[in-house]
Design a protein around this motif. Structure first.
Motif, PDB file in Angstrom:
ATOM      1  N   PRO A   7       0.816  -1.361  -0.114  1.00 36.53           N
ATOM      2  CA  PRO A   7      -0.052   0.046   0.062  1.00 36.53           C
ATOM      3  C   PRO A   7       0.934   1.320  -0.056  1.00 36.53           C
ATOM      4  O   PRO A   7       1.880   1.240   0.649  1.00 36.53           O
ATOM      5  N   GLY A   8       0.467   2.091  -0.762  1.00 36.79           N
ATOM      6  CA  GLY A   8       1.359   3.508  -1.188  1.00 36.79           C
ATOM      7  C   GLY A   8       2.522   3.397  -1.891  1.00 36.79           C
ATOM      8  O   GLY A   8       3.426   4.348  -2.230  1.00 36.79           O
ATOM      9  N   ALA A   9       2.762   2.213  -2.529  1.00 35.79           N
ATOM     10  CA  ALA A   9       3.907   2.191  -3.480  1.00 35.79           C
ATOM     11  C   ALA A   9       3.596   3.294  -4.583  1.00 35.79           C
ATOM     12  O   ALA A   9       2.507   3.082  -5.284  1.00 35.79           O
ATOM     13  N   MET A  10       4.651   3.797  -4.808  1.00 36.87           N
ATOM     14  CA  MET A  10       4.703   4.929  -6.000  1.00 36.87           C
ATOM     15  C   MET A  10       6.106   5.362  -6.474  1.00 36.87           C
ATOM     16  O   MET A  10       6.849   4.983  -5.833  1.00 36.87           O
ATOM     17  N   SER A  41      12.653   4.629   1.448  1.00 41.54           N
ATOM     18  CA  SER A  41      11.720   5.266   0.636  1.00 41.54           C
ATOM     19  C   SER A  41      10.314   4.423   0.871  1.00 41.54           C
ATOM     20  O   SER A  41       9.473   4.989   0.909  1.00 41.54           O
ATOM     21  N   THR A  42      10.618   2.973   0.922  1.00 42.40           N
ATOM     22  CA  THR A  42       9.490   2.185   1.086  1.00 42.40           C
ATOM     23  C   THR A  42       8.927   2.414   2.327  1.00 42.40           C
ATOM     24  O   THR A  42       7.590   2.336   2.432  1.00 42.40           O
ATOM     25  N   GLY A  43       9.710   2.341   3.495  1.00 43.34           N
ATOM     26  CA  GLY A  43       8.964   2.436   4.767  1.00 43.34           C
ATOM     27  C   GLY A  43       7.966   3.592   4.739  1.00 43.34           C
ATOM     28  O   GLY A  43       6.970   3.646   5.440  1.00 43.34           O
ATOM     29  N   VAL A  44       8.763   4.872   4.546  1.00 39.82           N
ATOM     30  CA  VAL A  44       8.038   5.921   4.472  1.00 39.82           C
ATOM     31  C   VAL A  44       6.668   6.011   3.794  1.00 39.82           C
ATOM     32  O   VAL A  44       5.439   6.421   4.184  1.00 39.82           O
ATOM     33  N   GLN A  45       6.697   5.497   2.608  1.00 38.80           N
ATOM     34  CA  GLN A  45       5.410   5.146   1.762  1.00 38.80           C
ATOM     35  C   GLN A  45       4.427   4.373   2.493  1.00 38.80           C
ATOM     36  O   GLN A  45       3.312   4.522   2.548  1.00 38.80           O
ATOM     37  N   VAL A  46       4.724   2.934   2.758  1.00 38.84           N
ATOM     38  CA  VAL A  46       3.941   2.296   3.363  1.00 38.84           C
ATOM     39  C   VAL A  46       3.180   2.680   4.823  1.00 38.84           C
ATOM     40  O   VAL A  46       1.988   2.678   4.933  1.00 38.84           O
ATOM     41  N   TYR A 102      15.666  11.947   5.958  1.00 42.08           N
ATOM     42  CA  TYR A 102      15.457  13.279   5.538  1.00 42.08           C
ATOM     43  C   TYR A 102      14.085  12.963   4.540  1.00 42.08           C
ATOM     44  O   TYR A 102      14.690  12.630   3.576  1.00 42.08           O
ATOM     45  N   THR A 103      12.923  13.307   5.023  1.00 50.97           N
ATOM     46  CA  THR A 103      11.964  13.452   3.682  1.00 50.97           C
ATOM     47  C   THR A 103      11.140  14.684   3.581  1.00 50.97           C
ATOM     48  O   THR A 103      10.966  15.467   4.840  1.00 50.97           O
ATOM     49  N   VAL A 104      10.946  15.126   2.570  1.00 52.36           N
ATOM     50  CA  VAL A 104      10.263  16.342   2.228  1.00 52.36           C
ATOM     51  C   VAL A 104       8.877  16.040   1.566  1.00 52.36           C
ATOM     52  O   VAL A 104       8.720  14.913   0.937  1.00 52.36           O
ATOM     53  N   PRO A 105       7.796  16.896   1.520  1.00 51.66           N
ATOM     54  CA  PRO A 105       6.485  16.627   0.847  1.00 51.66           C
ATOM     55  C   PRO A 105       6.844  16.338  -0.505  1.00 51.66           C
ATOM     56  O   PRO A 105       7.780  16.873  -1.300  1.00 51.66           O
ATOM     57  N   SER A 106       5.657  15.534  -1.167  1.00 54.40           N
ATOM     58  CA  SER A 106       6.010  15.256  -2.722  1.00 54.40           C
ATOM     59  C   SER A 106       5.302  16.246  -3.448  1.00 54.40           C
ATOM     60  O   SER A 106       5.706  16.601  -4.626  1.00 54.40           O
ATOM     61  N   GLY A 135       3.760  11.658   1.364  1.00 54.99           N
ATOM     62  CA  GLY A 135       2.491  12.359   1.184  1.00 54.99           C
ATOM     63  C   GLY A 135       2.086  12.607   2.444  1.00 54.99           C
ATOM     64  O   GLY A 135       0.845  12.312   2.799  1.00 54.99           O
ATOM     65  N   GLY A 136       2.714  12.930   3.460  1.00 56.50           N
ATOM     66  CA  GLY A 136       2.486  13.380   4.681  1.00 56.50           C
ATOM     67  C   GLY A 136       2.871  12.386   5.889  1.00 56.50           C
ATOM     68  O   GLY A 136       2.186  11.910   6.695  1.00 56.50           O
ATOM     69  N   TYR A 137       4.463  12.063   5.768  1.00 56.91           N
ATOM     70  CA  TYR A 137       4.778  10.987   6.470  1.00 56.91           C
ATOM     71  C   TYR A 137       4.738  11.518   7.857  1.00 56.91           C
ATOM     72  O   TYR A 137       4.371  10.587   8.974  1.00 56.91           O
ATOM     73  N   PHE A 138       5.270  12.595   8.216  1.00 57.52           N
ATOM     74  CA  PHE A 138       5.531  13.010   9.767  1.00 57.52           C
ATOM     75  C   PHE A 138       4.310  13.324  10.236  1.00 57.52           C
ATOM     76  O   PHE A 138       4.190  12.838  11.503  1.00 57.52           O
ATOM     77  N   LYS A 139       3.421  13.664   9.946  1.00 60.88           N
ATOM     78  CA  LYS A 139       1.949  13.889  10.626  1.00 60.88           C
ATOM     79  C   LYS A 139       1.034  12.558  10.907  1.00 60.88           C
ATOM     80  O   LYS A 139       0.567  12.817  12.007  1.00 60.88           O
ATOM     81  N   GLN A 140       1.464  11.370  10.292  1.00 65.26           N
ATOM     82  CA  GLN A 140       1.225  10.143  10.792  1.00 65.26           C
ATOM     83  C   GLN A 140       1.448   9.825  12.252  1.00 65.26           C
ATOM     84  O   GLN A 140       0.793   9.242  12.919  1.00 65.26           O
ATOM     85  N   PHE A 141       2.676  10.491  12.810  1.00 65.18           N
ATOM     86  CA  PHE A 141       3.027  10.073  14.122  1.00 65.18           C
ATOM     87  C   PHE A 141       2.162  10.878  15.138  1.00 65.18           C
ATOM     88  O   PHE A 141       2.462  10.751  16.424  1.00 65.18           O
ATOM     89  N   ASN A 142       1.262  11.767  14.584  1.00 69.58           N
ATOM     90  CA  ASN A 142       0.356  12.517  15.688  1.00 69.58           C
ATOM     91  C   ASN A 142      -0.818  11.621  15.767  1.00 69.58           C
ATOM     92  O   ASN A 142      -1.582  12.049  16.797  1.00 69.58           O
ATOM     93  N   ARG A 143      -0.896  10.491  15.108  1.00 70.24           N
ATOM     94  CA  ARG A 143      -2.007   9.557  15.428  1.00 70.24           C
ATOM     95  C   ARG A 143      -1.876   8.901  16.732  1.00 70.24           C
ATOM     96  O   ARG A 143      -0.631   8.308  17.024  1.00 70.24           O
ATOM     97  N   PRO A 144      -2.660   8.483  17.578  1.00 68.71           N
ATOM     98  CA  PRO A 144      -2.377   7.883  18.726  1.00 68.71           C
ATOM     99  C   PRO A 144      -1.935   6.496  18.515  1.00 68.71           C
ATOM    100  O   PRO A 144      -1.520   5.688  19.371  1.00 68.71           O
TER     101      PRO A 144
END
Ligand code: FAD
Ligand code: NA7
Length: 564
Positions: free
Chosen positions: A50-53, A184-189, A209-213, A331-340
């Motif tokens: 999921p998320g592969a691109m 790259s893959t871990g960030v996407q999945v 280091y990853t930046v928005p796509s 596509g919004g990696y870091f903000k996922q870590f705000n999820r509980p």
């Protein structure tokens, strides 16, 4: 019984193998393509997580040679997802009627050069053997999955999978999921599944280091602009360093003195999106200038601390080494870590000690899981070559040849003592967006074969029987290796452990596995070789008197605007 024969055998049916087949059919050669997979697509057949691109933008993550397709083939977003690329490659196969030359679920087990027939004897997993004049390997440089050797893996009672061999019908909803690896893959999945799973634990050794796509739907005006400018776009791509479809900066970091202006440049790049644009689009020398590289690192760390609300998670997610792995975007990696339900374990302070029947055991405790996803990357570049026994003219295998110092080649396509073995994205090819690099290799290989074939036809009509072989000269390989070493000189990528220099797999040797002189430099090097009469290749040289003069040095000597 006479052995079955083909003029050419192509191994691998991804971007490389498909285009190579098309070119060889245009030369009217009898060709067979095989792949272990059960269909074409290569990377995009296997990597269905999921998320592969692709993180090369859609308009340049495709072939440049089918002009009609460039105009008409649809793509909806600025980035193509796995299913899009797979459908595109399947479409190319159908459109050019290539499937009838392909055989799937078939692995190349060995290839032995036959000094008597001057052909390759190839042995396949279906028990068949063939005698072929040209063996073209399109095995993929990010294709052999890397499984870390963690004690207790086989005891795990839940499901284990690797992103590069994603199981059909794996439903992660409401599962307790662990992801090992955050490249790259871990960030996407991670970005894709965080919202669906019951809990997500990310086991991270080195934060990246990853930046928005900057992904978004394509507007008709944009597509129309692209269509009207495709010739210029691919001209720019082939005359650039990394071939990602944007104009690389020619401004060195220190030429911009104002800290505020530097910050504005980074901010603008962050807003535009794309990892390679962030790295090469604002300053020309982030790969070599320590101060500039450190400034980019601080900028991204600042963004992480702003996005991730929990300071402890932000600390764990913040990288502190050079920004010198393959540039990532998300596509919004870091903000996922705000999820509980999403957490990160920093393995440098809390290492994995084993996998148990219930989950991942780290030094600080057990993480109970239903599914463990390995996003641990690839035994890159030569990984698939080492799996096959390819034995050259002097009895030595390719693996044995490469073992002492790491893999080398001439231009990434040929190796001395392995006549008529031609590699697509072999070691020491360009470090760039891959479709145009693959096209450069396939075009060169096709020209070499065409030339050898015309010499052969000439010989036949002259009743001469000495073999015409395509083979790199040892001094050409040596000179190209030096060229690759020079191009990598001073690059911070060399100081930062990743798959690019072979430091991601235990026991693998550090070696210069890419040509860092840019896509433009590579195209020029190839053109120079051709213009000099295929210098560096035995038997094919047109003007032997030129050999002394060019000394097999394929270097263009041209300065690139951006340094990798
Ligand atoms: P592959 O697509 O890897 O195909 C090689 C094929 O060879 C495979 O199907 C394999 O099964 C077959 N094979 C190997 N050994 C054997 C054997 N012994 N016998 C038979 N068959 C064999 N590149 C970019 O430029 N931009 C991107 O954004 C990008 N994103 C990527 C994202 C992911 C998740 C991955 C894994 C890679 C990405 N890449 C990207 C790199 C990508 O691999 C290339 O862009 C391109 O698809 C490579 O095509 P290829 O034909 O050279 O090799
Ligand atoms: P990468 O970029 O090699 O990333 C692999 C990740 O897996 C990376 O975070 C590694 O950590 C991690 N890893 C590898 N082995 C282990 C072990 N044993 N324990 C913990 N963590 C581990 O592969 P990707 O698939 O993400 O991307 C490869 C390329 O494919 C990418 O550049 C694109 O071109 C497409 P590390 O950083 O080594 O500490």
């Amino acid at each position: 019984m006479a052995q079955k024969q083909f003029d050419a055998f192509v191994v691998g049916a991804g971007f490389g193998g498909i285009y190579q087949l098309h070119r060889l059919r245009q030369l009217n050669l009898s060709v067979r393509v095989i792949d272990i997979a059960s269909g074409p697509g290569g990377t995009w057949y296997w990597n269905r997580y999921p998320g592969a691109m692709s993180d090369t933008e859609s308009f340049v993550y495709r072939y440049s040679w089918d002009k009609e397709d460039l105009q008409t083939y649809p793509w909806t977003h600025h980035y193509v997802k796995q299913a899009d690329v797979l459908a595109y490659l399947e479409h190319v196969v159908e459109k050019h009627d290539l499937r009838k030359y392909m055989q799937f679920n078939t692995e190349l087990l060995s290839a032995d050069w036959n000094n008597t027939s001057n052909r390759w004897d190839v042995k396949l997993s279906d028990g068949e053997t063939y005698s072929v004049r040209y063996l073209v390997t399109a095995l993929g440089l990010l294709s052999k999955a890397n499984y870390p050797d963690i004690p207790g893996i086989s005891t795990f009672k839940g499901q284990i999978c690797h992103t590069a061999a994603w199981p059909k019908d794996l439903d992660l909803r409401n599962k307790r999921v662990g992801v090992i690896g955050c490249g790259s893959t871990g960030v996407q999945v991670i970005t894709d599944i965080a919202k669906d799973v019951q809990s997500l634990t990310c086991f991270q050794r080195h934060p990246q280091y990853t930046v928005p796509s900057g992904d978004r739907p394509v507007q008709p005006e944009y597509r129309s602009w692209v269509n009207q400018n495709y010739d210029e776009i691919f001209d720019q791509v082939k005359n650039s360093a990394v071939g990602f479809g944007f104009v690389e900066s020619t401004v060195p970091f220190n030429a911009v003195e104002s800290p505020q202006r530097r910050e504005e440049i980074f901010e603008d790049l962050w807003e535009q999106g794309n990892g390679f644009r962030f790295f090469f689009g604002g300053f020309s020398d982030l790969a070599t200038n320590r101060e500039g590289n450190a400034a980019a690192c601080s900028f991204i760390r600042k963004k992480i601390s702003q996005i991730v609300k929990d300071p402890e998670k932000a600390r764990k997610l913040s990288p502190h080494d050079h920004y010198a792995r393959r540039p990532l975007c998300d596509g919004g990696y870091f903000k996922q870590f705000n999820r509980p339900n999403v957490d990160v374990v920093l393995l440098t302070e809390d290492p994995i000690t084993s996998i148990t029947e219930h989950g991942v055991q780290t030094s600080r405790g057990l993480h109970e899981l239903d599914v463990i996803i390995f996003a641990t990357g690839f035994d890159a570049i030569e990984g698939n070559y080492n799996r096959v026994r390819i034995r050259g003219r002097n009895g030595m295998t390719l693996r044995e040849k490469w073992d002492p110092v790491g893999p080398t080649s001439y231009l990434g396509v040929a190796v001395p003592n392995f006549p008529n073995l031609l590699m697509i994205t072999g070691p020491q090819g360009p470090f760039s967006n891959l479709p145009p690099a693959i096209e450069a290799h396939v075009d060169l290989i096709s020209r070499l074969i065409d030339r050898a074939e015309s010499f052969r036809r000439q010989q036949q009509s002259d009743h001469v029987t000495s073999p015409i072989l395509i083979e790199a000269l040892p001094e050409a390989e040596e000179a190209w290796t030096q060229e690759c070493e020079q191009a990598a000189e001073g690059s911070l990528f060399k100081e930062t452990a990743s798959w690019i220099f072979g430091q991601n797999v235990p026991g693998k040797k550090f070696a210069i596995r890419f040509y860092f002189g840019g896509l433009k430099g590579f195209y020029q090097a190839v053109q120079r070789v051709i213009d000099a009469g295929y210098t560096g290749f035995t038997m094919l040289e047109e003007k032997p008197e030129d050999r002394e003069e060019v000394k097999y040095n394929a270097s263009s000597g041209q300065e690139l605007s951006a340094h990798i």
